[in-house]
Write a protein that holds these residues in place. Structure first.
Motif, PDB file in Angstrom:
ATOM      1  N   LYS A  87       0.893  -1.318   0.068  1.00 20.73           N
ATOM      2  CA  LYS A  87      -0.064   0.143  -0.081  1.00 20.73           C
ATOM      3  C   LYS A  87       0.810   1.243   0.114  1.00 20.73           C
ATOM      4  O   LYS A  87       0.474   2.335  -0.586  1.00 20.73           O
ATOM      5  N   ILE A  90       2.275   1.947  -3.527  1.00 18.46           N
ATOM      6  CA  ILE A  90       1.375   2.224  -4.301  1.00 18.46           C
ATOM      7  C   ILE A  90       0.865   3.637  -3.999  1.00 18.46           C
ATOM      8  O   ILE A  90       0.959   4.397  -4.965  1.00 18.46           O
ATOM      9  N   VAL A  91       0.989   4.242  -2.975  1.00 18.49           N
ATOM     10  CA  VAL A  91       0.727   5.700  -2.572  1.00 18.49           C
ATOM     11  C   VAL A  91       1.751   6.303  -3.165  1.00 18.49           C
ATOM     12  O   VAL A  91       1.776   7.490  -3.828  1.00 18.49           O
ATOM     13  N   ILE A  93       3.974   5.663  -5.580  1.00 20.42           N
ATOM     14  CA  ILE A  93       3.962   5.726  -6.948  1.00 20.42           C
ATOM     15  C   ILE A  93       3.114   6.566  -7.633  1.00 20.42           C
ATOM     16  O   ILE A  93       3.489   7.326  -8.685  1.00 20.42           O
ATOM     17  N   SER A  94       2.043   6.543  -6.961  1.00 18.94           N
ATOM     18  CA  SER A  94       1.018   7.836  -7.229  1.00 18.94           C
ATOM     19  C   SER A  94       1.522   9.174  -7.151  1.00 18.94           C
ATOM     20  O   SER A  94       1.360  10.155  -7.870  1.00 18.94           O
ATOM     21  N   SER A  95       2.111   9.156  -6.016  1.00 17.71           N
ATOM     22  CA  SER A  95       2.776  10.383  -5.564  1.00 17.71           C
ATOM     23  C   SER A  95       3.825  10.840  -6.618  1.00 17.71           C
ATOM     24  O   SER A  95       4.159  12.198  -6.988  1.00 17.71           O
ATOM     25  N   LEU A  97       4.098  10.119  -9.931  1.00 20.74           N
ATOM     26  CA  LEU A  97       3.463  10.461 -11.040  1.00 20.74           C
ATOM     27  C   LEU A  97       2.947  11.890 -10.916  1.00 20.74           C
ATOM     28  O   LEU A  97       3.392  12.859 -11.886  1.00 20.74           O
ATOM     29  N   ILE A  98       2.455  12.502  -9.725  1.00 22.98           N
ATOM     30  CA  ILE A  98       2.060  13.544  -9.625  1.00 22.98           C
ATOM     31  C   ILE A  98       3.231  14.569  -9.534  1.00 22.98           C
ATOM     32  O   ILE A  98       3.378  15.508 -10.239  1.00 22.98           O
ATOM     33  N   TYR A 128      -1.322  15.557   0.481  1.00 25.16           N
ATOM     34  CA  TYR A 128      -1.723  14.313   0.012  1.00 25.16           C
ATOM     35  C   TYR A 128      -1.229  13.003   0.602  1.00 25.16           C
ATOM     36  O   TYR A 128      -1.769  11.992   0.679  1.00 25.16           O
ATOM     37  N   ASN A 129       0.210  13.190   0.922  1.00 23.32           N
ATOM     38  CA  ASN A 129       1.048  11.996   1.126  1.00 23.32           C
ATOM     39  C   ASN A 129       0.400  11.318   2.581  1.00 23.32           C
ATOM     40  O   ASN A 129       0.270  10.346   2.961  1.00 23.32           O
ATOM     41  N   SER A 132      -3.286   9.987   2.570  1.00 18.67           N
ATOM     42  CA  SER A 132      -3.287   8.923   1.774  1.00 18.67           C
ATOM     43  C   SER A 132      -2.491   7.517   2.776  1.00 18.67           C
ATOM     44  O   SER A 132      -3.257   6.808   2.986  1.00 18.67           O
ATOM     45  N   THR A 137      -2.881   3.259   4.018  1.00 21.25           N
ATOM     46  CA  THR A 137      -1.593   2.674   4.220  1.00 21.25           C
ATOM     47  C   THR A 137      -1.749   2.085   5.580  1.00 21.25           C
ATOM     48  O   THR A 137      -1.415   0.874   5.762  1.00 21.25           O
TER      49      THR A 137
END
Length: 140
Positions: A87, A90-91, A93-95, A97-98, A128-129, A132, A137
């Motif tokens: 988890k 995953i967070v 990786i999304s971070s 990308l942003i 955000y982190n 999330s 997580t």
């Protein structure tokens, strides 16, 4: 009496959340410092493209961040380690990308120096982190 109990419980939760955010902010500060050093070394000294440097630093520093946030910030028990690790990444990786998109926008479109842009993006990503990781997580 229920009203008083509810207010006390609310204040305790508020204090706990503030303390948790402060611990998250501290861990984030350590990770941000490491990110900046690695970004500078890889980009300026090793001549990597700044987006490649961000990818490399992300892999290294996220491993440290997971362990610190798991044990210090959110104080998770040892169970569900693998699930938490998946988890977390995953967070992150999304971070990533942003962050990559915002860095491209600030550096290549708005012509902001990559180090300044990274600091701005890091500040933007704190909420955000934290949310999330707290809500997903390391959720109990």
């Amino acid at each position: 009496m229920k009203h008083i109990h509810s207010r006390i419980k609310s204040k305790v939760l508020d204090r706990s959340l503030r303390n948790q955010f402060l611990r998250f902010f501290t861990v984030g500060g350590v990770c941000a410092f490491l990110n900046i050093i690695i970004l500078y070394v890889l980009t300026d000294l090793c001549k990597f493209h700044y987006l490649v440097s961000i990818l490399i630093q992300n892999i290294f520093v996220n491993s440290i961040g997971f362990y610190l946030n798991r044990s210090f910030t959110f104080k998770k028990a040892k169970n569900n380690f693998l699930q938490g690790l998946i988890k977390y990444h995953i967070v992150m990786i999304s971070s990533l990308l942003i962050v990559s998109f915002l860095m491209y926008l600030f550096v290549d479109i708005f012509h902001i120096w990559y180090m300044t842009a990274f600091i701005i993006v890091t500040v933007i990503m704190i909420a955000y982190n934290f949310i999330s990781h707290k809500k997903w997580t390391f959720n109990k």
